[in-house]
Structure formats: C-alpha cells, structure tokens
Design an enzyme around this catalytic site. Structure first.
Site, mmCIF file in Angstrom:
data_model
loop_
_atom_site.group_PDB
_atom_site.id
_atom_site.type_symbol
_atom_site.label_atom_id
_atom_site.label_comp_id
_atom_site.label_asym_id
_atom_site.label_seq_id
_atom_site.Cartn_x
_atom_site.Cartn_y
_atom_site.Cartn_z
ATOM 1 N NE ARG A 1 -0.102 1.611 3.424
ATOM 2 C CZ ARG A 1 0.922 2.438 3.594
ATOM 3 N NH1 ARG A 1 2.155 1.955 3.807
ATOM 4 N NH2 ARG A 1 0.759 3.725 3.543
ATOM 5 C CG ASP B 1 -3.101 8.211 -1.695
ATOM 6 O OD1 ASP B 1 -3.021 8.734 -0.559
ATOM 7 O OD2 ASP B 1 -2.747 7.049 -1.932
ATOM 8 C CG ASN C 1 -2.450 11.711 2.267
ATOM 9 O OD1 ASN C 1 -1.864 10.822 1.627
ATOM 10 N ND2 ASN C 1 -2.152 11.962 3.525
ATOM 11 C CE LYS C 2 -5.213 5.766 4.198
ATOM 12 N NZ LYS C 2 -6.242 4.881 3.570
HETATM 13 O O1 MRU Z 1 -4.595 3.234 2.061
HETATM 14 P P1 MRU Z 1 -3.123 3.477 1.963
HETATM 15 O O2 MRU Z 1 -2.360 2.996 3.151
HETATM 16 O O3 MRU Z 1 -2.547 2.991 0.668
HETATM 17 O O4 MRU Z 1 -3.007 5.070 1.946
HETATM 18 C C1 MRU Z 1 -1.719 5.632 1.853
HETATM 19 C C2 MRU Z 1 -1.719 7.101 1.966
HETATM 20 O O5 MRU Z 1 -2.735 7.742 2.007
HETATM 21 C C3 MRU Z 1 -0.397 7.765 1.922
HETATM 22 O O6 MRU Z 1 -0.400 8.924 2.706
HETATM 23 C C4 MRU Z 1 -0.092 8.153 0.465
HETATM 24 O O7 MRU Z 1 -0.226 7.055 -0.374
HETATM 25 C C5 MRU Z 1 1.267 8.710 0.314
HETATM 26 S S1 MRU Z 1 2.436 7.407 0.502
HETATM 27 C C6 MRU Z 1 3.937 7.889 0.072
#
Ligand code: MRU
Length: 352
Positions: free
Chosen positions: A56, A243, A253-254
C-alpha cells in the site's frame, strides 16, 4: 547543521522485491508483529495484493503494478510490443481496478503501455527495464524531496505526520517520511508525532515501527489528539504524503488529512504535502473530481480482529479525503517546492 543524509542508516526497509521470476511483497497487514514477504507469481496475485493492502501507499502500488505487468507478460506470446499490448491489456485493466484513488497506479500502467507499444521483439526485456526504472526513479525522487522539504523546517520544530508515507509506501526512504527522516538527520526536527490513522492503523503499526528501525523515536497519538497537540505549540509543521494532487493543488490523501489541515490553519501550524511528480494529476482539475475509495465497513467494526462495535450497526468507510489547496502551505516534489499552491503555480511547475 549537517545537511548530508546517511542513507544507509535512514533507508533500510524495502517493501517490494523483484526476484526475476516473482514479485515479493512485504506483507503490511502483518506488521509490526511479523516481517513476512508474500510471493506473487502472476499479475492477478499482484492486483489482489494491492486491493488487500498487502502492499500500500501510492508510489508502492504503482511500482507493484508495473511488476505485475512484467508477470502478465510471462503468460502471453507475441512477436512485438504492439501485439503484446493488446494481449496484456485485460491484465492491466484488472491491476488498474485494484484501487481507484492513488493516481500512481494508472500512471505506472500508462508508462508500461507506452514503452510496450514502441517495443520490438525484445518487448519482455523492455517491460522489465521500465518497471525497474519506475522503482529507481521513485527512490531518487524521494531522496531529493527529503532534502527540499527538510530545508523548509526551522530547526527546533516538532512535526506531525499521518498514515504511513515511508519506505513501506514507496521504493524507499518515503515521501513525507523522507522529509521527516532528512529533517531529523539534519538536526532540524525536535520531535516526530505520528497519528494512529484509524481504521487501518498505518501510523501506529507502520510509521512508528519504520522510524524505530532508524533509531528515531516517534510519539504516537490518537488521531483525535491532533488539534490538542497543535494547541500546545509542540508542532510547527504537519507533513503528509499524497495519493493524487490535482491541477489546482487540491490533494487526496489518507482519510483524516483534511481535518489535520483545517486544525493546522486554525493553530498557525504549517501544512506540507510531499509527493513525487508521479502523484500529480494535471488531467484532474480539482479535488471534487477524484474518486474516493470506500472500503468494507467491516474495517471499522474491529481492531486487530477483535470486535469493538456492537453487532448489526451501520458504518461508512471512505479511506481518503481531499484537502483543498488553500489549506496547503507547500507542495514538495522532486522538481521543487510550490508554496501556496493553486492552479497557476501548478501549471508553471507541471505544464498544462
Ligand atoms: O490506504 P493506503 O495505506 O494505501 O493510503 C496511503 C496514503 O494515504 C499515503 O499517505 C499516500 O499514499 C502517500 S504514501 C507515500
């Protein structure tokens, strides 16, 4: 202050390993209690691993998908790249469908398509070289961003980060966590705070573990403690990854990032987004056009397999949110720093 970074000390974890025959993924569902790699022998196994969060983080899923295309190539026969592309396309579509929000996935597949379309009889080697280049470029971009982002941090600051944006989420070193690593290495950052990142606990399970491998001791906080932390004056920056960064600077982002940005603005705390240019999507004008992944509400009913909510309750589980560009003080990519991003500044940096 020492501005050089000892990458041997600060960059040791590798979540993605290509063996020449298979793709090995560090199983991020099991960290921090088990450090185990799972082996993917075909592209559908890679797509399933991306969907299941075995691998991920936006850059990492792009890299994994690129290697997934190399695996798909093993199952088809073709005399040239153009023919191979037609035959490989369904596997690429399945990889692309694994997760919708992070643009790095579609970006990496587009790169693989482009080189395949132009390749001759050596198209398999061309694909493998491109997948390796995507990974190598990501690592180089992260190291460059680390230096650029750290330079913005006044010495003595504390920082707060969200989710996991480190080596585990990338080819290595990390995006926001790369900036933080560089800032710590240079003696700028007094203390790192990491939010737990409910419901999947990327902060608690991954970021804290990852920083401790480097000898950095972060302080874990509940996501709900973030505003209170900012009010104490202990953090000068919130530093997050991305993202998808739209043409006007709006950033997905998350989930939970948006509320951090609001709280940061309220408390006079600066807000930095660090991401490689592969996360920039100039074809999407603004954040309201981004597809936000919604996952199984069951992820909210339990922690580590132990049920925490009553039976038969409802839940909503969007796993990303969009921070409007007005709340972002700086977007850092390997190409440079964009302060107070908006559509005009993004166009100057990235073209149309
Ligand atoms: O659901 P995930 O764990 O894939 O989400 C990841 C994130 O939101 C990160 O902050 C994002 O991908 C940047 S990672 C360098």
């Amino acid at each position: 202050m020492n501005d050089t970074i000892d990458f041997d000390r600060y960059d040791r974890i590798r979540p993605i390993r290509w063996t020449g025959q298979a793709l090995e993924l560090l199983d991020q569902r099991k960290l921090p209690f088990a450090v185990e790699y799972v082996s993917c022998e075909d592209s559908d196994a890679v797509a399933a691993a991306i969907h299941a969060l075995t691998v991920r983080g936006a850059p990492a899923i792009g890299i994994a998908a690129a290697w997934g295309v190399v695996l798909a190539a093993k199952t088809i026969e073709a005399d040239n790249g153009a023919t191979a592309l037609e035959r490989i396309e369904p596997a690429m579509q399945r990889l692309n469908a694994a997760r919708p929000t992070a643009v790095n996935l579609a970006w990496a597949l587009a790169r693989m398509r482009r080189v395949l379309a132009a390749a001759g009889a050596d198209w398999r080697e061309v694909l493998a070289r491109e997948a390796q280049a995507i990974a190598d470029e990501d690592l180089a971009a992260n190291r460059r961003m680390g230096a650029l982002g750290a330079a913005l941090i006044e010495p003595g600051n504390g920082v707060l980060t969200h989710c996991n944006t480190g080596s585990l989420a990338t080819a290595g070193f990390g995006t926001a966590l790369g900036v933080i690593r560089a800032g710590v290495a240079q003696g700028r950052i007094a203390q790192v705070y990491a939010g737990e990142t409910r419901p999947w606990l990327q902060g608690a399970r991954l970021t804290v573990w990852e920083l401790e491998q480097d000898g950095i001791a972060p302080i874990l906080i509940a996501d709900s403690a973030a505003s209170h932390l900012m009010k104490t004056g202990k953090v000068g920056w919130v530093i997050v990854g991305a993202d998808r960064i739209c043409a006007n600077g709006d950033t997905a982002n998350k989930i939970g990032t948006y509320q951090l940005a609001i709280a940061a603005r309220h408390h006079g705390v600066k807000f930095m987004v660090a991401a490689p240019s592969s996360t920039v999507d100039m074809d999407t004008a603004s954040g309201d056009l981004i597809e936000i992944e919604e996952r199984d509400p069951g992820e909210l009913f339990a922690v580590g397999g132990n049920r925490t909510a009553a039976e038969r309750v409802g839940a909503w589980n969007p796993v990303f949110d969009v921070t409007p560009h007005e709340l972002i003080d700086a977007i850092v990519t390997e190409r440079g720093v964009i302060e107070r991003p908006d559509a005009a500044a993004m166009t100057v940096a990235f073209g149309r």
